[in-house]
Design a protein around this motif. Structure first.
Motif, PDB file in Angstrom:
ATOM      1  N   SER A 263      10.200   8.149  10.348  1.00 54.56           N
ATOM      2  CA  SER A 263      10.885   8.518   9.112  1.00 54.56           C
ATOM      3  C   SER A 263      10.162   9.625   8.365  1.00 54.56           C
ATOM      4  CB  SER A 263      11.008   7.300   8.190  1.00 54.56           C
ATOM      5  OG  SER A 263      11.476   7.712   6.919  1.00 54.56           O
ATOM      6  N   PRO A 264      10.804  10.783   8.166  1.00 53.87           N
ATOM      7  CA  PRO A 264      10.187  11.848   7.373  1.00 53.87           C
ATOM      8  C   PRO A 264       9.874  11.418   5.938  1.00 53.87           C
ATOM      9  CG  PRO A 264      12.022  12.701   8.654  1.00 53.87           C
ATOM     10  CD  PRO A 264      12.077  11.207   8.790  1.00 53.87           C
ATOM     11  N   HIS A 265      10.652  10.460   5.394  1.00 54.07           N
ATOM     12  CA  HIS A 265      10.368   9.963   4.052  1.00 54.07           C
ATOM     13  C   HIS A 265       8.964   9.353   3.978  1.00 54.07           C
ATOM     14  CE1 HIS A 265      14.410  10.563   2.537  1.00 54.07           C
ATOM     15  NE2 HIS A 265      14.904   9.929   3.569  1.00 54.07           N
ATOM     16  N   ALA A 266       8.531   8.757   5.053  1.00 49.86           N
ATOM     17  CA  ALA A 266       7.256   8.046   5.037  1.00 49.86           C
ATOM     18  C   ALA A 266       6.078   8.988   4.856  1.00 49.86           C
ATOM     19  CB  ALA A 266       7.098   7.245   6.329  1.00 49.86           C
ATOM     20  N   TYR A 267       6.204  10.225   5.363  1.00 43.78           N
ATOM     21  CA  TYR A 267       5.082  11.156   5.280  1.00 43.78           C
ATOM     22  C   TYR A 267       5.433  12.381   4.427  1.00 43.78           C
ATOM     23  CZ  TYR A 267       7.625  12.957   9.425  1.00 43.78           C
ATOM     24  OH  TYR A 267       8.583  13.394  10.307  1.00 43.78           O
TER      25      TYR A 267
ATOM     26  N   TYR B 221       9.965   4.096   0.481  1.00 39.76           N
ATOM     27  CA  TYR B 221       8.560   3.726   0.627  1.00 39.76           C
ATOM     28  C   TYR B 221       7.837   4.835   1.382  1.00 39.76           C
ATOM     29  CZ  TYR B 221       9.377  -0.911  -1.204  1.00 39.76           C
ATOM     30  OH  TYR B 221       9.680  -1.962  -2.024  1.00 39.76           O
ATOM     31  N   THR B 222       6.816   5.391   0.727  1.00 41.16           N
ATOM     32  CA  THR B 222       6.087   6.540   1.243  1.00 41.16           C
ATOM     33  C   THR B 222       4.627   6.185   1.458  1.00 41.16           C
ATOM     34  OG1 THR B 222       7.588   8.025   0.066  1.00 41.16           O
ATOM     35  CG2 THR B 222       5.475   8.942   0.742  1.00 41.16           C
ATOM     36  N   LYS B 223       4.034   6.768   2.490  1.00 37.06           N
ATOM     37  CA  LYS B 223       2.642   6.484   2.856  1.00 37.06           C
ATOM     38  C   LYS B 223       1.786   7.708   2.520  1.00 37.06           C
ATOM     39  CE  LYS B 223       4.851   3.791   6.418  1.00 37.06           C
ATOM     40  NZ  LYS B 223       5.210   3.666   7.849  1.00 37.06           N
TER      41      LYS B 223
ATOM     42  N   SER C 107       0.819  -1.216   0.000  1.00 37.12           N
ATOM     43  CA  SER C 107       0.000   0.000   0.000  1.00 37.12           C
ATOM     44  C   SER C 107       0.852   1.264   0.000  1.00 37.12           C
ATOM     45  CB  SER C 107      -0.934   0.013   1.224  1.00 37.12           C
ATOM     46  OG  SER C 107      -1.879  -1.032   1.151  1.00 37.12           O
ATOM     47  N   CYS C 108       2.168   1.088   0.008  1.00 33.34           N
ATOM     48  CA  CYS C 108       3.080   2.235  -0.010  1.00 33.34           C
ATOM     49  C   CYS C 108       3.370   2.679  -1.438  1.00 33.34           C
ATOM     50  CB  CYS C 108       4.403   1.880   0.669  1.00 33.34           C
ATOM     51  SG  CYS C 108       4.296   1.569   2.443  1.00 33.34           S
ATOM     52  N   ILE C 109       3.904   3.866  -1.549  1.00 34.62           N
ATOM     53  CA  ILE C 109       4.375   4.402  -2.813  1.00 34.62           C
ATOM     54  C   ILE C 109       5.896   4.381  -2.793  1.00 34.62           C
ATOM     55  CG2 ILE C 109       4.521   6.482  -4.239  1.00 34.62           C
ATOM     56  CD1 ILE C 109       1.799   7.274  -2.990  1.00 34.62           C
ATOM     57  N   LEU C 110       6.496   3.776  -3.805  1.00 34.93           N
ATOM     58  CA  LEU C 110       7.950   3.796  -3.913  1.00 34.93           C
ATOM     59  C   LEU C 110       8.336   5.051  -4.688  1.00 34.93           C
ATOM     60  CD1 LEU C 110      10.532   2.348  -3.235  1.00 34.93           C
ATOM     61  CD2 LEU C 110      10.279   0.994  -5.317  1.00 34.93           C
ATOM     62  N   TYR C 111       8.816   6.050  -3.964  1.00 32.45           N
ATOM     63  CA  TYR C 111       9.033   7.381  -4.522  1.00 32.45           C
ATOM     64  C   TYR C 111      10.437   7.849  -4.184  1.00 32.45           C
ATOM     65  CZ  TYR C 111       8.127  12.346  -5.510  1.00 32.45           C
ATOM     66  OH  TYR C 111       8.168  13.620  -6.008  1.00 32.45           O
TER      67      TYR C 111
END
Length: 297
Positions: free
Chosen positions: A245-249, A225-227, A217-221
């Motif tokens: 993780s700031p990458h996640a949001y 992996y981003t939510k 359900s994540c986005i690989l950006y």
């Protein structure tokens, strides 16, 4: 307290598009393989997903079950690890008009028309939605034995069983007791379901969590992996995410409640220190106004 020990039945063969993704490290000397923790953490954090080739005959096998976002510290996943997702479309919900997609053709996301969560259940109707990360936010897991693990988890792979030694972040149970019934709770992890789902069955004994979302359900950006909270199907004015993780949001920073990465500090109090903030957020019209003011730098 004796750790909880559990195992899974033998699994059938898994492939790239199943819930298990094998990352095979070609480095022959295991001492040169980077990990996220000196005790052989299983947090095989993901960055440049083009850096690993799949070769099942390779001597050293690393199973990428968890996900992390460290600085050049982790084992990678392959470029074709789309896990059923599609190329990021700048017209999809959640994309900003200012986003530059010209250099992100390798980014993948869930189907752009997919809403990740079902309608709210009667018991959560009217509550705000609290999204929470799992690894390094609520727990820490390792391959090698650690002192006093809370859970010893066995996951059966087609190559044999893997054992995870899991420690709960201090005050986790107290934190879960607090949020129970006050929010709609969603655990959203970049880890694979074969590991995370089984672990959540153990640590969520009181059924505090209403929904579970995993790596697919994540986005690989940009290699992370981003939510994307905009595809949850929830009002963003009433949605917040706790993640280390700031990458996640990165798509929804105004909805974020940052928390420090937890590995093994038994004196950590960050979970219960969030309780006054969460208590306040229950009462506001738009959580973003509070969180932006609190965390903007």
């Amino acid at each position: 307290m004796e750790p909880i020990t559990t195992s899974t039945p033998s699994s059938t063969d898994y492939n790239l598009h199943s819930n298990v993704c094998f990352s095979i490290q070609e480095e022959k000397d295991i001492s040169k393989v980077p990990t996220c923790d000196p005790i052989m953490s299983v947090d095989l954090k993901l960055h440049d997903h083009q850096s690993i080739k799949y070769k099942k005959k390779t001597k050293n096998l690393f199973v990428s079950i968890l996900s992390c976002f460290g600085e050049d510290t982790c084992i990678q996943t392959p470029a074709n690890d789309t896990l059923g997702s599609v190329v990021y479309d700048s017209n999809r919900v959640g994309a900003s008009a200012n986003d530059d997609f010209s250099n992100n053709t390798d980014a993948v996301v869930p189907d752009k028309y997919q809403v990740l969560l079902p309608p709210m259940m009667p018991i959560t109707k009217g509550l705000k939605t609290l999204v929470i990360d799992l690894d390094e936010t609520l727990v820490h897991a390792a391959f090698k034995p650690v002192p006093n693990p809370d859970v010893i988890l066995e996951v059966e792979m087609d190559t044999g069983p893997l054992t995870f030694y899991v420690c709960k972040r201090p005050h986790l149970d107290e934190f879960l007791d607090y949020i129970h019934g006050k929010f709609e709770i969603v655990v959203f992890t970049a880890s694979l379901a074969i590991y995370a789902d089984k672990l959540l069955n153990i640590i969520d004994k009181k059924h505090v969590i209403q929904h579970r979302l995993f790596r697919d359900s994540c986005i690989l950006y940009n290699g992370n992996y981003t939510k994307d909270l905009s595809v949850l199907g929830r009002d963003l004015k009433k949605t917040m995410i706790i993640d280390n993780s700031p990458h996640a949001y990165q798509f929804n920073p105004e909805n974020a409640i940052p928390i420090g990465t937890w590995i093994k500090d038994r004196s950590d109090r960050q979970l219960i220190e969030l309780i006054p903030l969460l208590d306040h957020l229950q009462k506001v019209t738009d959580v973003r106004t509070v969180l932006e003011e609190r965390y903007s730098s």
